[in-house]
Design an enzyme around this catalytic site. Structure first.
Site, PDB file in Angstrom:
ATOM      1  N   ARG A 120       0.782  -0.507  -0.302  1.00 50.08           N
ATOM      2  CA  ARG A 120       0.117   0.212  -0.097  1.00 50.08           C
ATOM      3  C   ARG A 120       0.946   0.631   0.232  1.00 50.08           C
ATOM      4  O   ARG A 120       0.698   1.967   0.769  1.00 50.08           O
ATOM      5  CB  ARG A 120      -1.445  -0.143   0.840  1.00 50.08           C
ATOM      6  CG  ARG A 120      -1.754  -0.838   1.276  1.00 50.08           C
ATOM      7  CD  ARG A 120      -3.069  -0.487   0.581  1.00 50.08           C
ATOM      8  NE  ARG A 120      -4.614  -1.282   0.403  1.00 50.08           N
ATOM      9  CZ  ARG A 120      -5.328  -1.333   1.568  1.00 50.08           C
ATOM     10  NH1 ARG A 120      -5.533  -0.459   2.465  1.00 50.08           N
ATOM     11  NH2 ARG A 120      -6.284  -2.266   1.573  1.00 50.08           N
TER      12      ARG A 120
ATOM     13  N   ARG B 156      -3.273   6.602   1.329  1.00 52.41           N
ATOM     14  CA  ARG B 156      -3.907   7.718   1.843  1.00 52.41           C
ATOM     15  C   ARG B 156      -2.729   8.851   2.859  1.00 52.41           C
ATOM     16  O   ARG B 156      -3.310   9.770   2.893  1.00 52.41           O
ATOM     17  CB  ARG B 156      -5.217   7.697   2.962  1.00 52.41           C
ATOM     18  CG  ARG B 156      -6.053   7.408   1.849  1.00 52.41           C
ATOM     19  CD  ARG B 156      -7.190   6.835   2.349  1.00 52.41           C
ATOM     20  NE  ARG B 156      -6.884   5.346   2.416  1.00 52.41           N
ATOM     21  CZ  ARG B 156      -7.930   4.973   3.332  1.00 52.41           C
ATOM     22  NH1 ARG B 156      -9.304   5.449   3.492  1.00 52.41           N
ATOM     23  NH2 ARG B 156      -7.659   3.701   3.792  1.00 52.41           N
TER      24      ARG B 156
ATOM     25  N   ARG C 284      -7.001  11.828  -5.347  1.00 54.42           N
ATOM     26  CA  ARG C 284      -7.883  11.084  -4.849  1.00 54.42           C
ATOM     27  C   ARG C 284      -9.310  11.546  -5.074  1.00 54.42           C
ATOM     28  O   ARG C 284     -10.425  10.945  -5.151  1.00 54.42           O
ATOM     29  CB  ARG C 284      -7.807   9.816  -4.026  1.00 54.42           C
ATOM     30  CG  ARG C 284      -9.107   9.362  -3.356  1.00 54.42           C
ATOM     31  CD  ARG C 284      -9.321   8.027  -3.535  1.00 54.42           C
ATOM     32  NE  ARG C 284     -10.480   7.511  -3.001  1.00 54.42           N
ATOM     33  CZ  ARG C 284     -11.661   7.406  -3.585  1.00 54.42           C
ATOM     34  NH1 ARG C 284     -12.099   8.503  -4.780  1.00 54.42           N
ATOM     35  NH2 ARG C 284     -11.912   6.709  -2.500  1.00 54.42           N
TER      36      ARG C 284
ATOM     37  N   ASP D 215      -7.184  -3.214  -6.892  1.00 55.58           N
ATOM     38  CA  ASP D 215      -7.500  -3.386  -5.923  1.00 55.58           C
ATOM     39  C   ASP D 215      -7.906  -5.086  -6.153  1.00 55.58           C
ATOM     40  O   ASP D 215      -8.190  -4.881  -6.964  1.00 55.58           O
ATOM     41  CB  ASP D 215      -8.535  -2.574  -5.345  1.00 55.58           C
ATOM     42  CG  ASP D 215      -9.083  -3.031  -4.065  1.00 55.58           C
ATOM     43  OD1 ASP D 215      -8.163  -2.686  -2.800  1.00 55.58           O
ATOM     44  OD2 ASP D 215      -9.867  -3.578  -4.040  1.00 55.58           O
TER      45      ASP D 215
ATOM     46  N   TYR E 235     -15.208 -11.749   0.635  1.00 57.95           N
ATOM     47  CA  TYR E 235     -14.901 -10.677   0.524  1.00 57.95           C
ATOM     48  C   TYR E 235     -16.617 -10.257  -0.133  1.00 57.95           C
ATOM     49  O   TYR E 235     -17.451 -10.212   0.065  1.00 57.95           O
ATOM     50  CB  TYR E 235     -14.388  -9.263  -0.281  1.00 57.95           C
ATOM     51  CG  TYR E 235     -12.977  -8.814   0.134  1.00 57.95           C
ATOM     52  CD1 TYR E 235     -13.651  -7.655   1.203  1.00 57.95           C
ATOM     53  CD2 TYR E 235     -11.747  -9.538   0.554  1.00 57.95           C
ATOM     54  CE1 TYR E 235     -12.475  -7.275   2.396  1.00 57.95           C
ATOM     55  CE2 TYR E 235     -10.498  -9.142   1.454  1.00 57.95           C
ATOM     56  CZ  TYR E 235     -11.795  -7.673   2.398  1.00 57.95           C
ATOM     57  OH  TYR E 235     -10.798  -7.270   2.839  1.00 57.95           O
TER      58      TYR E 235
END
Ligand code: CP3
Length: 366
Positions: free
Chosen positions: A32, A36, A45, A82, A157
């Site tokens: 990652r 962010r 973003r 992703d 998921y």
């Protein structure tokens, strides 16, 4: 030594480590690393409200893939995408809610037959375009990693409808309806093989399979839902002529990682921070490339504890093929300067080892 060879030696230390060389100091990149914690990521973003569309916008995705490379000079980049793009491509409803993580319309048993690999091939094309664009702007010292989620983690998921504490529904389905469950695994294997091959063909140097929820599985299920599909993906890729090294990340697998490493055909094993380092050194094959193990929380903390922990891992894995990385993704609140500190600490390791050797020698002489 021919000139190209010496250039390559300097240029692609990540690939050397993947090929089994004990490079010291080791190459470094972070899970990652585009994300962010970087102000430049948050800025771009903010211009894209929909996360999936952001991932499938190859100009935006290429730009954010390159941001951490420009800022820090990592030895590897990872394409910005992703693991949930595969369920999205197969036709499941997937969305991201600010502060709540991913949401999916939970997959019922009857929905499995409507998943469409042909649709996924259409939808996921932009990821290969991102790879082509990143490749064109990447410094020669930096490798490029393509990735997919492993079938088990992606299935959790899909079935739970998002992240979950213990993946109970998914485990129950795997035990209760093995044929149905294995059909879903096969769909995910097929989609992943196509997706990873497309990334390799587009210019990825290395591939990685993220099995973030490989913890808490009894042996028969671990073998069926983790080892078997992972092994199938790798065998199929090799049959299709894909020669790139493949990193497997069975997070939380503990001692089951030994079987995973021996039986799946992975080139390198990414380890989480909860795995006993001394045990892993003894239990895993000496020629297997290891990646990871720094706790994202110690990177968040910074300061002297970060230096101490970096040195512990560098010393522990010295002499073995090793890639420096975290044990899981970087935390969004991590101060970007801690990453600078981390890279400096890793890259000055041999220098420090040399200085301390000299100090010891002069002390003995006196
Ligand atoms: O820099 C990189 O590592 C490349 C990009 C990357 C992302 N996701 C971007 C992302 C990679 C390799 C992933 C993998 C991924 N995605 C995994 C496996 C690794 C792991 O962390 O266990 C998983 C389980 C996912 C699913 C996923 N995507 C979750 C759980 C979340 C929410 C996380 C959060 O903190 O909100 C995402 C969203 C996501 N994927 C973000 C990023 C940068 C944050 C979303 C945003 O920017 O709004």
């Amino acid at each position: 030594m021919d000139e190209n060879e010496s250039m390559d030696d300097r240029k692609q230390i990540f690939l050397q480590a993947m090929a089994g060389s004990a490079v010291s100091p080791p190459p470094i990149w972070l899970m990652r690393q585009a994300g962010r914690y970087l102000p430049e990521y948050r800025k771009i973003r903010a211009q894209h409200s929909d996360f999936i569309r952001f991932c499938l916008n190859s100009d935006a995705a290429a730009e954010v893939t390159l941001q951490p490379i420009r800022r820090y000079g990592f030895d590897a980049s990872i394409v910005f995408a992703d693991i949930l793009l595969i369920p999205y491509g197969l036709g499941q409803k997937v969305w991201f809610k600010e502060g709540e993580g991913p949401k999916l319309k939970p997959l019922g048993v009857d929905d499995i037959q409507s998943l469409s690999i042909e649709r996924a091939k259409q939808v996921l094309g932009p990821v290969s375009e991102t790879i082509v664009k990143v490749r064109a702007d990447l410094p020669g010292t930096c490798s490029l990693i393509g990735f997919a989620g492993s079938p088990w983690t992606v299935a959790t998921y899909m079935i739970e409808g998002g992240g979950s504490r213990d993946r109970f529904k998914t485990r129950a389905l795997a035990w209760r309806m093995p044929e149905v469950f294995d059909t879903l695994m096969d769909v995910l294997v097929n989609a992943s093989v196509w997706y990873l091959k497309a990334q390799a063909d587009a210019g990825a140097d290395v591939l990685k399979l993220f099995d973030s929820w490989a913890d808490g599985l009894p042996d028969p299920i671990f073998d069926r839902v983790i080892i078997r599909p992972t092994g199938m993906i790798i065998d199929r890729l090799r049959e299709l002529g894909v020669t790139q090294p493949i990193i497997g990340f069975p997070r939380g697998a503990g001692s089951q990682a030994v079987r995973y490493a021996r039986q799946t055909g992975i080139t390198a094993l990414a380890l989480d921070h909860g795995t006993d380092t001394g045990w892993a050194r003894r239990a895993l094959p000496e020629d297997l490339t290891i990646q990871g193990q720094l706790d994202p929380a110690v990177l968040h903390a910074g300061g002297a504890v970060l230096d101490t922990e970096v040195d512990r891992l560098l010393s522990a894995w010295r002499g073995r093929p090793y890639v420096f990385n975290l044990g899981h993704g970087i935390h969004p609140d991590t101060p970007p300067e801690h990453v600078t500190q981390l890279i400096e600490r890793v890259r000055s390791f041999e220098q420090r080892a040399e200085t301390s050797k000299q100090e010891q020698t002069s002390w003995r002489v006196v």
